[in-house]
Scaffold this motif. Sequence first.
Motif, PDB file in Angstrom:
ATOM      1  N   MET A   1       3.907   0.159  -3.905  1.00 55.75           N
ATOM      2  CA  MET A   1       3.457   0.772  -5.140  1.00 55.75           C
ATOM      3  C   MET A   1       3.330   2.283  -4.911  1.00 55.75           C
ATOM      4  O   MET A   1       2.879   2.704  -3.848  1.00 55.75           O
ATOM      5  N   PRO A   2       3.685   3.051  -5.915  1.00 54.83           N
ATOM      6  CA  PRO A   2       3.556   4.507  -5.792  1.00 54.83           C
ATOM      7  C   PRO A   2       2.115   4.894  -5.456  1.00 54.83           C
ATOM      8  O   PRO A   2       1.168   4.431  -6.079  1.00 54.83           O
ATOM      9  N   GLY A   3       1.961   5.697  -4.420  1.00 52.54           N
ATOM     10  CA  GLY A   3       0.640   6.152  -4.000  1.00 52.54           C
ATOM     11  C   GLY A   3      -0.128   5.137  -3.177  1.00 52.54           C
ATOM     12  O   GLY A   3      -1.234   5.412  -2.735  1.00 52.54           O
ATOM     13  N   GLY A   4       0.451   3.948  -2.974  1.00 57.76           N
ATOM     14  CA  GLY A   4      -0.214   2.907  -2.195  1.00 57.76           C
ATOM     15  C   GLY A   4      -0.047   3.127  -0.703  1.00 57.76           C
ATOM     16  O   GLY A   4       0.704   3.983  -0.252  1.00 57.76           O
ATOM     17  N   GLU A   5      -0.754   2.333   0.064  1.00 53.29           N
ATOM     18  CA  GLU A   5      -0.708   2.431   1.517  1.00 53.29           C
ATOM     19  C   GLU A   5       0.224   1.352   2.066  1.00 53.29           C
ATOM     20  O   GLU A   5       0.091   0.185   1.725  1.00 53.29           O
ATOM     21  N   SER A   6       1.143   1.739   2.917  1.00 48.55           N
ATOM     22  CA  SER A   6       2.053   0.774   3.527  1.00 48.55           C
ATOM     23  C   SER A   6       1.325   0.040   4.655  1.00 48.55           C
ATOM     24  O   SER A   6       0.269   0.474   5.129  1.00 48.55           O
ATOM     25  N   THR A   7       1.908  -1.066   5.094  1.00 45.32           N
ATOM     26  CA  THR A   7       1.363  -1.807   6.229  1.00 45.32           C
ATOM     27  C   THR A   7       1.290  -0.909   7.452  1.00 45.32           C
ATOM     28  O   THR A   7       0.287  -0.887   8.168  1.00 45.32           O
TER      29      THR A   7
ATOM     30  N   LYS B   1      -1.869   2.343  11.303  1.00 48.58           N
ATOM     31  CA  LYS B   1      -2.169   3.643  11.916  1.00 48.58           C
ATOM     32  C   LYS B   1      -3.630   4.028  11.711  1.00 48.58           C
ATOM     33  O   LYS B   1      -4.220   4.714  12.538  1.00 48.58           O
ATOM     34  N   ARG B   2      -4.190   3.589  10.607  1.00 50.58           N
ATOM     35  CA  ARG B   2      -5.591   3.897  10.298  1.00 50.58           C
ATOM     36  C   ARG B   2      -6.538   2.942  11.026  1.00 50.58           C
ATOM     37  O   ARG B   2      -7.570   3.359  11.550  1.00 50.58           O
ATOM     38  N   ALA B   3      -6.203   1.656  11.088  1.00 54.82           N
ATOM     39  CA  ALA B   3      -7.115   0.638  11.602  1.00 54.82           C
ATOM     40  C   ALA B   3      -7.053   0.448  13.121  1.00 54.82           C
ATOM     41  O   ALA B   3      -8.090   0.244  13.761  1.00 54.82           O
ATOM     42  N   ILE B   4      -5.872   0.479  13.687  1.00 55.28           N
ATOM     43  CA  ILE B   4      -5.716   0.125  15.099  1.00 55.28           C
ATOM     44  C   ILE B   4      -6.487   1.052  16.045  1.00 55.28           C
ATOM     45  O   ILE B   4      -7.132   0.558  16.976  1.00 55.28           O
TER      46      ILE B   4
ATOM     47  N   HIS C   1     -11.261  -7.042   5.080  1.00 52.53           N
ATOM     48  CA  HIS C   1     -10.479  -7.797   4.107  1.00 52.53           C
ATOM     49  C   HIS C   1      -9.368  -8.558   4.814  1.00 52.53           C
ATOM     50  O   HIS C   1      -8.918  -8.167   5.885  1.00 52.53           O
ATOM     51  N   GLY C   2      -8.897  -9.644   4.180  1.00 53.50           N
ATOM     52  CA  GLY C   2      -7.853 -10.475   4.767  1.00 53.50           C
ATOM     53  C   GLY C   2      -6.567  -9.743   5.053  1.00 53.50           C
ATOM     54  O   GLY C   2      -5.901 -10.012   6.059  1.00 53.50           O
ATOM     55  N   ASN C   3      -6.215  -8.797   4.188  1.00 52.56           N
ATOM     56  CA  ASN C   3      -4.964  -8.067   4.446  1.00 52.56           C
ATOM     57  C   ASN C   3      -5.083  -7.171   5.671  1.00 52.56           C
ATOM     58  O   ASN C   3      -4.178  -7.111   6.497  1.00 52.56           O
TER      59      ASN C   3
END
Length: 85
Positions: A1-7, A12-15, A35-37
């Motif tokens: 989605m436009p402006g969304g965060e990719s996997t 890169k943010r969580a690890i 969250h589950g995702n």
Amino acid sequence: MPGGESTRDAQKRAIPVIEQLIQRHAGSKIALGTHGNIMTIIMNYFDDKYGYEFFTQISKPDIYKLEFEGMKLILAERLWSKGND
């Protein structure tokens, strides 16, 4: 989605946070809520068998126990799922 965060962006943010927690609390038990995702993205980073199909199978909410040996995921066990309440 436009402006969304990719996997990849989410990883890169969580690890780095997860790696810091693993290092800081080596040999200890900690609890982490997410969250589950994001849980699936984190698990996928350490073991690629946790992908989209796994994500579609979790009941949200679920409780998983993850065990690490250093930075290696050695156990992922479902302790509770929405269907077991």
